[in-house]
Design an enzyme around this catalytic site. Sequence first.
Site, PDB file in Angstrom:
ATOM      1  N   ASN A  73      31.238  52.939  -9.111  1.00  0.00           N
ATOM      2  CA  ASN A  73      31.141  51.692  -9.867  1.00  0.00           C
ATOM      3  C   ASN A  73      30.781  51.941 -11.331  1.00  0.00           C
ATOM      4  O   ASN A  73      31.399  51.402 -12.245  1.00  0.00           O
ATOM      5  CB  ASN A  73      30.109  50.755  -9.225  1.00  0.00           C
ATOM      6  CG  ASN A  73      30.495  50.415  -7.793  1.00  0.00           C
ATOM      7  OD1 ASN A  73      31.622  50.681  -7.374  1.00  0.00           O
ATOM      8  ND2 ASN A  73      29.572  49.838  -7.041  1.00  0.00           N
ATOM      9  N   HIS A  80      54.603  21.526 -41.683  1.00  0.00           N
ATOM     10  CA  HIS A  80      55.487  20.815 -40.745  1.00  0.00           C
ATOM     11  C   HIS A  80      56.922  21.358 -40.820  1.00  0.00           C
ATOM     12  O   HIS A  80      57.871  20.651 -40.491  1.00  0.00           O
ATOM     13  CB  HIS A  80      55.516  19.302 -41.018  1.00  0.00           C
ATOM     14  CG  HIS A  80      54.167  18.691 -41.203  1.00  0.00           C
ATOM     15  ND1 HIS A  80      53.402  18.215 -40.158  1.00  0.00           N
ATOM     16  CD2 HIS A  80      53.416  18.521 -42.324  1.00  0.00           C
ATOM     17  CE1 HIS A  80      52.255  17.752 -40.628  1.00  0.00           C
ATOM     18  NE2 HIS A  80      52.236  17.939 -41.941  1.00  0.00           N
ATOM     19  N   SER A  85      75.868  42.123 -30.750  1.00  0.00           N
ATOM     20  CA  SER A  85      76.282  41.316 -29.612  1.00  0.00           C
ATOM     21  C   SER A  85      77.471  41.997 -28.954  1.00  0.00           C
ATOM     22  O   SER A  85      78.288  42.626 -29.636  1.00  0.00           O
ATOM     23  CB  SER A  85      76.686  39.920 -30.099  1.00  0.00           C
ATOM     24  OG  SER A  85      77.629  39.339 -29.233  1.00  0.00           O
ATOM     25  N   LYS A 107      77.743  39.569 -35.188  1.00  0.00           N
ATOM     26  CA  LYS A 107      76.321  39.291 -34.973  1.00  0.00           C
ATOM     27  C   LYS A 107      75.417  40.481 -35.294  1.00  0.00           C
ATOM     28  O   LYS A 107      75.685  41.615 -34.914  1.00  0.00           O
ATOM     29  CB  LYS A 107      76.051  38.872 -33.513  1.00  0.00           C
ATOM     30  CG  LYS A 107      76.658  37.559 -33.107  1.00  0.00           C
ATOM     31  CD  LYS A 107      76.150  36.352 -33.899  1.00  0.00           C
ATOM     32  CE  LYS A 107      74.698  36.033 -33.668  1.00  0.00           C
ATOM     33  NZ  LYS A 107      74.435  35.564 -32.300  1.00  0.00           N
ATOM     34  N   ASN A 151      71.508  40.750 -34.695  1.00  0.00           N
ATOM     35  CA  ASN A 151      70.451  39.909 -34.125  1.00  0.00           C
ATOM     36  C   ASN A 151      69.048  40.472 -34.362  1.00  0.00           C
ATOM     37  O   ASN A 151      68.849  41.685 -34.314  1.00  0.00           O
ATOM     38  CB  ASN A 151      70.688  39.745 -32.619  1.00  0.00           C
ATOM     39  CG  ASN A 151      71.946  38.934 -32.330  1.00  0.00           C
ATOM     40  OD1 ASN A 151      72.270  38.009 -33.067  1.00  0.00           O
ATOM     41  ND2 ASN A 151      72.644  39.290 -31.273  1.00  0.00           N
ATOM     42  N   GLU A 169      62.376  38.873 -31.994  1.00  0.00           N
ATOM     43  CA  GLU A 169      62.387  37.974 -30.832  1.00  0.00           C
ATOM     44  C   GLU A 169      61.520  38.532 -29.702  1.00  0.00           C
ATOM     45  O   GLU A 169      60.783  37.800 -29.043  1.00  0.00           O
ATOM     46  CB  GLU A 169      63.814  37.780 -30.328  1.00  0.00           C
ATOM     47  CG  GLU A 169      64.678  36.987 -31.287  1.00  0.00           C
ATOM     48  CD  GLU A 169      66.127  36.987 -30.841  1.00  0.00           C
ATOM     49  OE1 GLU A 169      66.568  35.979 -30.284  1.00  0.00           O
ATOM     50  OE2 GLU A 169      66.806  38.009 -31.036  1.00  0.00           O
ATOM     51  N   GLN A 190      39.070  46.235  -9.524  1.00  0.00           N
ATOM     52  CA  GLN A 190      40.118  47.240  -9.659  1.00  0.00           C
ATOM     53  C   GLN A 190      41.374  46.654 -10.314  1.00  0.00           C
ATOM     54  O   GLN A 190      42.122  47.361 -10.985  1.00  0.00           O
ATOM     55  CB  GLN A 190      40.448  47.780  -8.264  1.00  0.00           C
ATOM     56  CG  GLN A 190      41.574  48.781  -8.208  1.00  0.00           C
ATOM     57  CD  GLN A 190      41.704  49.395  -6.824  1.00  0.00           C
ATOM     58  OE1 GLN A 190      40.794  50.083  -6.361  1.00  0.00           O
ATOM     59  NE2 GLN A 190      42.801  49.136  -6.144  1.00  0.00           N
TER      60      GLN A 190
HETATM   61  N1  ARG Z   1      39.412  52.332  -7.241  1.00  0.00           N
HETATM   62  C1  ARG Z   1      38.230  51.538  -7.450  1.00  0.00           C
HETATM   63  C2  ARG Z   1      38.306  50.797  -8.798  1.00  0.00           C
HETATM   64  O1  ARG Z   1      39.050  51.181  -9.623  1.00  0.00           O
HETATM   65  C3  ARG Z   1      37.041  52.389  -7.432  1.00  0.00           C
HETATM   66  C4  ARG Z   1      35.765  51.650  -7.260  1.00  0.00           C
HETATM   67  C5  ARG Z   1      35.225  51.958  -5.961  1.00  0.00           C
HETATM   68  N2  ARG Z   1      33.973  51.367  -5.723  1.00  0.00           N
HETATM   69  C6  ARG Z   1      33.726  50.883  -4.560  1.00  0.00           C
HETATM   70  N3  ARG Z   1      32.561  50.358  -4.401  1.00  0.00           N
HETATM   71  N4  ARG Z   1      34.623  50.918  -3.595  1.00  0.00           N
HETATM   72  O2  ARG Z   1      37.617  49.819  -9.034  1.00  0.00           O
END
Ligand code: ARG
Length: 472
Positions: free
Chosen positions: A124, A170, A291, A297, A299, A304, A336
Amino acid sequence: MSDSSSSNPNPSSKSSPSRSGAFDSAVDRRVERFTESISFDQRLFGHDIAGSIAHAQMLADQEIISAAEASEIESTLTEILAELEQGTFEIREELEDIHMNIEQALIDRIGDTGRKLHTGRSRNDQVATDLRLWVRDAIDRVDGLLEDLQKSFVGRCDQDADVIVPAYTHLQRAQPVLAPHVWIAYSEKFQRDRERLADARKRVNLCSLGTAALAGTTLPIDRENVARRLGFDGIVANSIDSSSDRDFVLETVFCLTNIAIHLSSWAEEWILWSTSEFDFIKLPHAFCTGSSIMPQKINPDVLELTRGKSARVVGSLQTLLVLTKGLPLAYNRDLQEDKPPLFDAFDTVEACLELAAPLVAQAELNRESISSRLDRGFLDATTLMEYLIKRGMPQRKAHHLIGDLVRQATKKSVTLAELSLEEFQSSDPSLDDSVYDVLGVDKAVAAFQSVGSTSPARVAEQVCVWKKRLSI
Ligand code: ARG
């Protein structure tokens, strides 16, 4: 299709380092495929390895692992980095993401020493840190591209210094302005985009590592040590906040959205300017396409698509807002899904900016075509009104009187400058022939005075500030 017909037809044979002894079966292949992020997060590899090396060095500094172990981890990760850069590293989908792929490769190569890398760390805080490092670099790239674009706009101010163009409100002709005044207007907008990015960068550039899963760790780690090694300005203070925070992604993508919208508006304007109807600008042919059926053309597809691709960036922001709106603390796997919209927003904005800068530098103003129609639209009407105000007429009265003159001139298909003194005097007997001093676009432009306005002197001031700012 074959592996979606029964409950677990094809269990994964290899176990992932994240699958502890608590599991009583291998993971279903379909789940592996559904939950993987390696297909899009592998581009984090450089930042993941940088983060891991800093973490290992800190662990050694804190004597949680030995210096020899840290250096073996570092040299092996450096070897893995080279393979990833060369494309010779074998990516395994069953290992879910880039973090596990790299860690497993480390373990495969150095065994138990590799198994120590994840000490005091969770994916994490690892993912959040990698992402912060990646976003920091990407912000710096976009900042450089925005500066290039500003240089293109400011760089053409001298060559276009004497070109007067109609400015619109405008989309109706409003007042005459100098072309460099328009170029500086765009530079200002992109400057605010750069400032917004720089401000977002302050909150991006904080280290999440060391907050582990969410509560921190019982091990004697040194978070500041890791932050310093990775060039962060500090650490994210609260471990629960740190593992769940994606504000830095949201606000960065908002900044990108604003850039994309600025680019889209500019593209729209120049598409219009490049039409036969406007005929204000010749786009460089290297930036146009043809085109398949209409041989004449040429373009403006780059413009765009710049306009069109802004929709993707807006969509990415929307995705991220909806993605995060209902998440309880702390990390949730939903997070994720932040990477595809984040990466796509950066890729799209960078691609647009890379073309915008040379396109702006190489486009040519169609001076004759522009000037041949500057007498249309009564561009000098406001200047004439202000001339009357300077002579003591209340603004509302002057506004009405000029409107009346515009109506008379329209009826006769003439410009205001082509009205006779008698016609002016029939509207206001006190008028004399000094009225002609402010008529016509050249005189009208020259009459502007206020700071930031369009007279040659005021525009020169702005160009001077900008040249200094961009060192050109
Ligand atoms: N692949 C996960 C992500 O990118 C990894 C995080 C994993 N953490 C967990 N508690 N499963 O977020």
